[in-house]
Design a protein around this motif. Structure first.
Motif, PDB file in Angstrom:
ATOM      1  N   ARG A 262     -10.646 -13.655  -5.539  1.00  0.00           N
ATOM      2  CA  ARG A 262     -11.619 -12.585  -5.832  1.00  0.00           C
ATOM      3  C   ARG A 262     -13.045 -13.120  -5.707  1.00  0.00           C
TER       4      ARG A 262
ATOM      5  N   THR B 106      -9.253  -4.066  -9.598  1.00  0.00           N
ATOM      6  CA  THR B 106      -8.055  -3.628  -8.886  1.00  0.00           C
ATOM      7  C   THR B 106      -6.860  -4.535  -9.152  1.00  0.00           C
ATOM      8  N   GLN B 107      -5.714  -3.912  -9.259  1.00  0.00           N
ATOM      9  CA  GLN B 107      -4.465  -4.652  -9.406  1.00  0.00           C
ATOM     10  C   GLN B 107      -3.651  -4.619  -8.109  1.00  0.00           C
ATOM     11  N   GLU B 108      -4.208  -3.971  -7.091  1.00  0.00           N
ATOM     12  CA  GLU B 108      -3.561  -3.940  -5.781  1.00  0.00           C
ATOM     13  C   GLU B 108      -4.008  -5.162  -4.971  1.00  0.00           C
ATOM     14  N   PRO B 109      -3.274  -5.512  -3.912  1.00  0.00           N
ATOM     15  CA  PRO B 109      -3.721  -6.598  -3.030  1.00  0.00           C
ATOM     16  C   PRO B 109      -5.109  -6.271  -2.466  1.00  0.00           C
ATOM     17  N   PHE B 110      -5.950  -7.280  -2.338  1.00  0.00           N
ATOM     18  CA  PHE B 110      -7.325  -7.025  -1.900  1.00  0.00           C
ATOM     19  C   PHE B 110      -7.723  -7.879  -0.701  1.00  0.00           C
TER      20      PHE B 110
ATOM     21  N   CYS C  95      -9.362   5.126   5.862  1.00  0.00           N
ATOM     22  CA  CYS C  95      -8.787   5.109   4.515  1.00  0.00           C
ATOM     23  C   CYS C  95      -9.866   4.847   3.466  1.00  0.00           C
TER      24      CYS C  95
ATOM     25  N   GLU D 289      -9.634   2.376  -2.160  1.00  0.00           N
ATOM     26  CA  GLU D 289      -8.473   2.191  -3.026  1.00  0.00           C
ATOM     27  C   GLU D 289      -7.157   2.074  -2.245  1.00  0.00           C
ATOM     28  N   GLN D 290      -7.156   2.501  -0.975  1.00  0.00           N
ATOM     29  CA  GLN D 290      -5.934   2.443  -0.164  1.00  0.00           C
ATOM     30  C   GLN D 290      -6.013   1.420   0.970  1.00  0.00           C
ATOM     31  N   CYS D 291      -7.078   0.633   1.032  1.00  0.00           N
ATOM     32  CA  CYS D 291      -7.227  -0.253   2.187  1.00  0.00           C
ATOM     33  C   CYS D 291      -6.142  -1.328   2.237  1.00  0.00           C
ATOM     34  N   HIS D 292      -5.474  -1.564   1.118  1.00  0.00           N
ATOM     35  CA  HIS D 292      -4.414  -2.576   1.114  1.00  0.00           C
ATOM     36  C   HIS D 292      -3.165  -2.125   1.875  1.00  0.00           C
ATOM     37  N   ILE D 293      -3.053  -0.832   2.157  1.00  0.00           N
ATOM     38  CA  ILE D 293      -1.857  -0.366   2.852  1.00  0.00           C
ATOM     39  C   ILE D 293      -1.918  -0.643   4.354  1.00  0.00           C
TER      40      ILE D 293
END
Length: 240
Positions: free
Chosen positions: A90, A128-132, A193, A196-200
């Protein structure tokens, strides 16, 4: 006059034995330079940690339009990071974002939408707790909109190549500064995107590295005399 505003610390250097000089991008005054006396002394009531790069702060400052350097009267944290300072990956992303912002924002005037974009980006990176791993790429695309050269057009079978010089998707690579079809498709997915959805968007390490290099070239083509960006090499190391 006294002005109360929010700010993002972009740079801080030692000045004399106990003071610092810091560049802060503020919501109401734009980019400003402040001298903070005594902050590095043992008796200081203001923690030097508040002036670390990426710090999000609320400040009360003495401001005069006829001066290039001002003084800080009061400062406190506007957001206390919970993860960013303690996570190497991070921190690497945040340092890259801060360097890009510091070296690309040329206007001294305030720009509230740009400030809010930067402030929210650092807060999101912290929370965020999603992959970054894609966040720095999405950040570059979002920042380009505020700087005036957001990629235009659409990736289609008829326009599968992104022309970095013209800043738009086109039918074929007509000059040297074009992304290939693979990079152009990945760019378009990130462009379409939300943060918040860029990890997809699925990228391998090599694809991510190549796309970052291309986006930095895109920036150099549209920002005159852009200084060398150094922190992206740290990004490559921590993600690979």
């Amino acid at each position: 006059m006294l002005v109360k505003t929010s700010g993002i610390v972009f740079r801080a250097v030692k000045y004399s034995e106990t003071s610092i000089i810091t560049d802060v991008y503020t919501r109401d005054l734009g980019m400003q330079t402040y001298i903070v006396n005594g902050v590095r002394s043992a008796r200081s009531k203001t923690g030097a940690a508040l002036f670390q790069v990426m710090s999000l702060v609320e400040v009360v400052v003495y401001h005069r339009d006829d001066r290039k350097m001002h003084r800080v009267k009061e400062i406190r944290a506007a957001h206390v990071y919970q993860r960013l300072p303690f996570d190497v990956r991070r921190s690497a992303v945040g340092m890259f974002m801060a360097e890009i912002a510091r070296k690309t924002i040329r206007e001294p005037e305030p720009n509230a939408p740009l400030f809010d974009f930067l402030f929210d980006s650092f807060c999101f990176l912290d929370s965020t707790q999603e992959p970054f791993a894609n966040l720095h790429l999405h950040f570059l695309i979002g920042l380009s909109a505020h700087l005036g050269f957001l990629p235009g057009g659409d990736f289609t079978p008829e326009t599968p190549v992104f022309d970095m010089q013209e800043g738009t998707f086109t039918h074929s690579a007509t000059q040297i500064h074009c992304m290939d079809e693979e990079q152009s498709w990945l760019l378009y997915q990130l462009l379409c995107c939300e943060r918040e959805q860029c990890h997809i968007v699925v990228l391998q390490h090599a694809q991510r590295r190549r796309l970052l290099q291309s986006l930095l070239t895109f920036y150099r083509l549209h920002i005159e005399s852009l200084p060398e960006i150094r922190s992206h090499e740290i990004l490559h190391e921590v993600f690979e």
